[in-house]
Enzyme design. Structure first.
Site, short mmCIF file in Angstrom:
data_model
loop_
_atom_site.label_atom_id
_atom_site.label_comp_id
_atom_site.label_asym_id
_atom_site.label_seq_id
_atom_site.Cartn_x
_atom_site.Cartn_y
_atom_site.Cartn_z
N GLY A 243 0.75 -1.20 -0.15
CA GLY A 243 0.24 0.01 -0.01
C GLY A 243 0.85 1.38 0.10
N GLU A 282 4.38 -6.56 1.94
CA GLU A 282 4.01 -7.08 0.53
C GLU A 282 4.00 -5.51 -0.28
OE1 GLU A 282 1.30 -9.78 1.62
OE2 GLU A 282 -0.30 -8.39 1.84
N PRO A 283 5.00 -4.83 -0.62
CA PRO A 283 4.59 -3.93 -1.68
C PRO A 283 4.68 -4.49 -2.94
CG PRO A 283 7.08 -3.97 -0.84
CD PRO A 283 6.27 -4.92 -0.06
N ARG A 285 3.09 -1.76 -5.80
CA ARG A 285 3.18 -0.46 -6.57
C ARG A 285 4.75 0.25 -6.51
NH1 ARG A 285 -1.25 2.58 -7.58
NH2 ARG A 285 -2.27 1.13 -6.00
N ARG A 321 -6.33 2.65 -15.28
CA ARG A 321 -6.30 3.28 -14.13
C ARG A 321 -7.07 4.63 -14.17
NH1 ARG A 321 -2.56 4.96 -11.40
NH2 ARG A 321 -3.27 4.50 -9.48
N CYS A 352 -13.32 2.82 -28.62
CA CYS A 352 -14.55 3.49 -29.00
C CYS A 352 -15.57 3.71 -27.80
CB CYS A 352 -15.57 2.56 -29.88
SG CYS A 352 -14.74 1.87 -31.11
#
Ligand SMILES: *Cc1c(COP(=O)(O)O)cnc(C)c1O
Length: 423
Positions: A243, A282-283, A285, A321, A352
């Site tokens: 996180g 537990e990273p 990102r 994202r 589209c």
């Protein structure tokens, strides 16, 4: 937003800007785009390795890379080489890391609805940990665990902490699908139930309070709650989850992995945690985001009264994202990275959908236009891993660059690949 050149802090560690190109890992981005075409994900191996090593150094053995943020065989091997375990959350992720040759004893299995087949495979190959999430899973495990298939687990708890982040990526509060509530007593009942089973070792508790968190307050509070909760248990591990946030645009700043780890340790010490208990995390990102960038070619520019639309050859299929979370990004023109960026455009994709927006207001040099090579930095996390084939667009290739050479770790998806499931 600004008209200044792109900030170096948003680029991979090895990025070198010249007046006509950007080198990453000693490799020209212009040449990469010519050789491998666009859209293209480019990862700097040095940045990936440095972040993995940093996490391995500041936490205890068992600290993992959250593979859902970016997973391919090359990444799985790299993270393990640098001393990390790997978190997986599905049978598909488990299968890939095993195919990559990762030792099962370096794999941690997550999930709020692990299929019986997934639990069975995890026990059969002998993973490092299963992070137990709910009572139905405990019932399933009761039937699967045996002397030859013992279970080493953590118990996922919800500490009741509200992390200050987007609602969809916030998980520490009571009202969530993940984990056992501390406040309602479920966590204690789960630990007791697991301890009654033979061939089961409960190593400790796990909490993951959310993603894209920029300060230590939520982690500090979580540590204190967890340490109090396990005061009477003889556990050997405490996992604080992932996180840690990353800066996506200029002006954002966050903690380094080392600063985060030191803050977590300090909070644990202050809360009176037995120093023999391993502190893990537990990273995802924070390991991969800044190491990666995406290269696009501009194909169409359309000025309207309100703004200018600049369309590139990718979009929401390679980076969902912005659509999912309203996430912000920056852009730069690879051929003029040192130029001022006075031109405001809405950078859009080729799908589209009117909502297919990569950057609502991107700043680019005055002369950037059709044919220009535009890059969006900090796209290493949750881009490729969330990529789709919407509009039957193939997923981009992924290259790793290091020491002046590039290697394709995932090739571009072809029309044949896309057609392979037709009955
Ligand atoms: C997604 C997730 C992570 C990684 O989150 P990041 O924000 O990428 O660091 C870690 N642990 C669990 C349980 C997760 O679901």
């Amino acid at each position: 937003m600004s008209s200044k050149p792109i900030a170096a802090s948003l680029l991979p560690d090895t990025a070198e800007l010249t007046d006509h190109d950007v080198l990453v890992g000693g490799v020209s981005l212009i040449e990469l785009a010519t050789t491998y075409e666009t859209p293209l994900f480019v990862y700097d191996e040095a940045t990936l390795r440095a972040r993995c090593a940093e996490a391995a150094a500041v936490f205890d053995d068992g600290v993992a890379f959250a593979s859902k943020s970016f997973l391919c065989a090359a990444m799985a091997r790299l993270a393990v080489e640098e001393g990390l375990c790997l978190d997986v959350a599905t049978g598909g992720e488990l299968d890939l890391v095993l195919r990559a040759g990762v030792d099962p004893s370096r794999v941690i299995v997550h999930g709020n609805n692990k299929l019986p087949s997934e639990l069975e495979r995890a026990l059969e190959v002998g993973v490092h940990r299963v992070v137990v999430d709910n009572f139905d899973e405990i019932e399933r495990l009761r039937d699967l665990v045996s002397a030859t298939r013992p279970l080493h687990c953590l118990v996922r708890v919800t500490p009741g902490v509200e992390a200050h982040t987007h609602e969809f990526i916030r998980t520490g509060q009571e009202d969530t699908k993940f984990g056992f509530s501390l406040a309602a007593g479920a966590a204690r009942r789960a630990i007791d139930a697991l301890r009654e089973l033979s061939h089961v070792t409960v190593h400790g508790v796990h909490a993951h309070i959310g993603s894209q968190i920029f300060d230590t307050a939520g982690f500090d509070e979580t540590i204190k709650i967890l340490v109090d909760f396990i005061a009477e248990d003889d556990f050997d591990e405490l996992c604080i989850g992932g996180g840690l946030g990353v800066a996506y645009v200029e002006g954002e700043s966050t903690l380094s992995l080392s600063q985060w780890g030191r803050a977590v340790r300090a909070a644990a010490t202050a809360a009176g945690l037995d120093p023999r208990v391993r502190i893990t995390a537990e990273p995802g990102r924070a390991i991969v985001a800044q190491a990666g960038l995406t290269l696009y070619r501009v194909g169409a520019v359309k000025p309207v009264t309100q703004r200018t639309y600049m369309a590139v050859d990718g979009g929401m299929s390679d980076n969902p994202r912005p659509v999912l979370y309203g996430s912000g990004y920056e852009a730069f023109d690879v051929a003029q990275p040192l130029a001022a960026r006075p031109q405001a455009v809405r950078l859009v994709g080729r799908h589209c959908e009117s909502g297919d927006v990569l950057i609502d207001e991107a700043w680019l040099p005055e002369s950037t236009g059709v044919g220009s090579l535009v890059a969006t930095p900090v796209t290493g996390a949750y881009g490729y891993s969330m990529a789709s084939n919407y509009n039957r667009v193939g997923r981009p290739a992924v290259v790793f660059v290091a020491d002046g050479t590039a290697r394709v770790v995932l090739r571009r998806e072809t029309f044949d690949d896309l057609a392979r499931l037709e009955a």
